[in-house]
Write a protein that holds these residues in place. Sequence first.
Motif, short mmCIF file in Angstrom:
data_model
loop_
_atom_site.label_atom_id
_atom_site.label_comp_id
_atom_site.label_asym_id
_atom_site.label_seq_id
_atom_site.Cartn_x
_atom_site.Cartn_y
_atom_site.Cartn_z
N ASN A 190 -13.43 -2.09 -52.24
CA ASN A 190 -12.01 -1.95 -51.97
C ASN A 190 -11.34 -1.12 -53.05
O ASN A 190 -11.85 -0.97 -54.16
CB ASN A 190 -11.34 -3.33 -51.90
N VAL A 235 -6.55 9.92 -53.21
CA VAL A 235 -6.08 8.96 -52.21
C VAL A 235 -6.57 9.34 -50.82
O VAL A 235 -7.07 8.50 -50.05
CB VAL A 235 -4.55 8.87 -52.25
N LEU A 236 -6.44 10.60 -50.47
CA LEU A 236 -6.88 11.05 -49.15
C LEU A 236 -8.38 10.89 -48.98
O LEU A 236 -8.87 10.51 -47.91
CB LEU A 236 -6.46 12.52 -48.93
N LYS A 266 -9.11 7.21 -48.42
CA LYS A 266 -8.76 6.81 -47.06
C LYS A 266 -9.79 7.31 -46.06
O LYS A 266 -10.18 6.61 -45.12
CB LYS A 266 -7.38 7.35 -46.70
N ARG A 321 -12.83 5.08 -46.31
CA ARG A 321 -12.67 3.80 -45.62
C ARG A 321 -12.75 3.98 -44.11
O ARG A 321 -13.39 3.19 -43.40
CB ARG A 321 -11.32 3.19 -46.01
N ALA A 322 -12.11 5.04 -43.59
CA ALA A 322 -12.17 5.29 -42.14
C ALA A 322 -13.60 5.56 -41.69
O ALA A 322 -14.03 5.08 -40.64
CB ALA A 322 -11.26 6.47 -41.78
#
Length: 587
Positions: free
Chosen positions: A28, A62-63, A66, A69-70
């Motif tokens: 995480n 950050v991108l 993300k 995670r996707a």
Amino acid sequence: MAPSWWGRDARANGGGGTPVVVKMENPNWSISEVSASEVSPDSPAGGGKAGRGKNARQITWVLLLKAHRAAGRLTGAASAALAVAAAARRRVAAGRTDSDAAPGENTALRTRFYGCIRVFLFLSMLLLAVEVAAYLQGWHLEVDAGLLAVDGLFAAAYAGWMRARLDYLAPPLQFLTNACVVLFLIQSVDRLVLCLGCFWIKLKGIKPVPLAADKEDVEAGAEDFPMVLVQMPMCNEREVYQQSIGAVCSLDWPRSNFLIQVLDDSDDATTSALIKEEVEKWQREGVRIIYRHRVIRDGYKAGNLKSAMNCSYVKDYEFVVIFDADFQPQPDFLKRTVPHFKCQCELPESYEAYRKQQHRWHSGPMQLFRLCFVDIIKSKIGFWKKFNLIFLFFLLRKLILPFYSFTLFCVILPMTMFVPEAELPAWVVCYIPATMSILNILPAPKSFPFIVPYLLFENTMSVTKFNAMISGLFQLGSAYEWVVTKKSGRSSEGDLVALVEKHSKQQRVGSAPNLDALTKEESNPKKDSKKKKHNRIYRKELALSFLLLTAAARSLLSAQGIHFYFLLFQGVSFLVVGLDLIGEQVE
């Protein structure tokens, strides 16, 4: 706050974008926004070219996180989909279906029912192909006269189909739809009343109170009270023995249905004599009470209780209650506690067992209704009791509910997609069922996450319930099937055999029947005694899944959003059940 690290806004604010702190904690991660007061003007995040470059790198991280995670979620979903596909392939390759009848089972009705579903499925797929072709030509927007002006055999055939469904199919289908909607509303009112009753009970704090058997009721008696064995272990309890024995002997329970064991381990002869004298006094008053004294005190209190359990008469008692010598129960103790140990049951171990159970539960009431209807009418019970039994129980909850659940949502709704002139309102499909379900689960809010799976699964079970209702009502073949639900609890044969082997030298006190026969059977196993796990394909549910998915595809052409989602999810749930992907079956 969206970070601004380019252009004139950034320069006007001193290059002050929104600094963020990215915490990398596998698997995480988290983002924390840092206020402007916490950032030094000279720091890279405070402004200038260095600040803009730092903010750009932060946003890039950050991108990327993300996206990571996707990608992980997509990978998990793909793995789950592959696992489901592999399980489905194994089901199909095994070739085991619900058409494999048990010995003596009549499959005529089931075969006819499946044949009707196949006919509907074939017609729906044919009509879907026709509607797609007409949609590509734009004919779904044309009136009848416009289609007649188009040359071609297919255009003429489609115009004839539109006239036929408008003049001949839509009226009876709309009538059937309206009739089912009326039944649906009646059943919804019944559920609303039940929900309001539950709210009233919860608001007033009303709790069930077990009532003793009415002496004037010829059908009630001591058999309504289970057999209870009361044990009172004692050891030199001279101060409290008399009050404790008196309190236990005063329990409000049929004397023929409970026995008291006073288990005395006292090493003082005077105390033992006093306890025995108290027991004999209550025996003269008709109380079933026994005095037991051990000379060898092995195991202390636990050994005393275990020794008493070896008595031959213990096997006749269903419950055992233990009171210490200093415990004086209230007279209603057993009436307040024993009922909570009685209506517990084991859930079916597989979907197949659950289907058989539901078939019995919905076929049996219809047989009773057919056989006892005249006797209920002629009986001397009050009018409202007759109304409650006939209308609310038999007709509304056992006949109307499975009838409209299957007919409305599994037959009429798909048909209205191909005959759009017959309309099924969206509030019937979505709003009222959702409202009723929410009202039903309000007394138990923890059930809220399961409302959608519950609705979908209950609709899939409507096939089994409808079939059982028809069988019981018209005395068809499967109405006489009586398949006991398989159990896998602790009272299995293997557990009983293990119990016999473990305590072969001790006196048996359990209530299990014929343990010696089980032991002999275990010592001489049969060749085919090994249990094998298998799954099967349920043809009716599988055919209905394709029918609903075909209707969902047709609803896209009419831009019916709510109908599409309902048909899609319901079709997928039928597919999951049809391929038996919800559990393992033990033969």
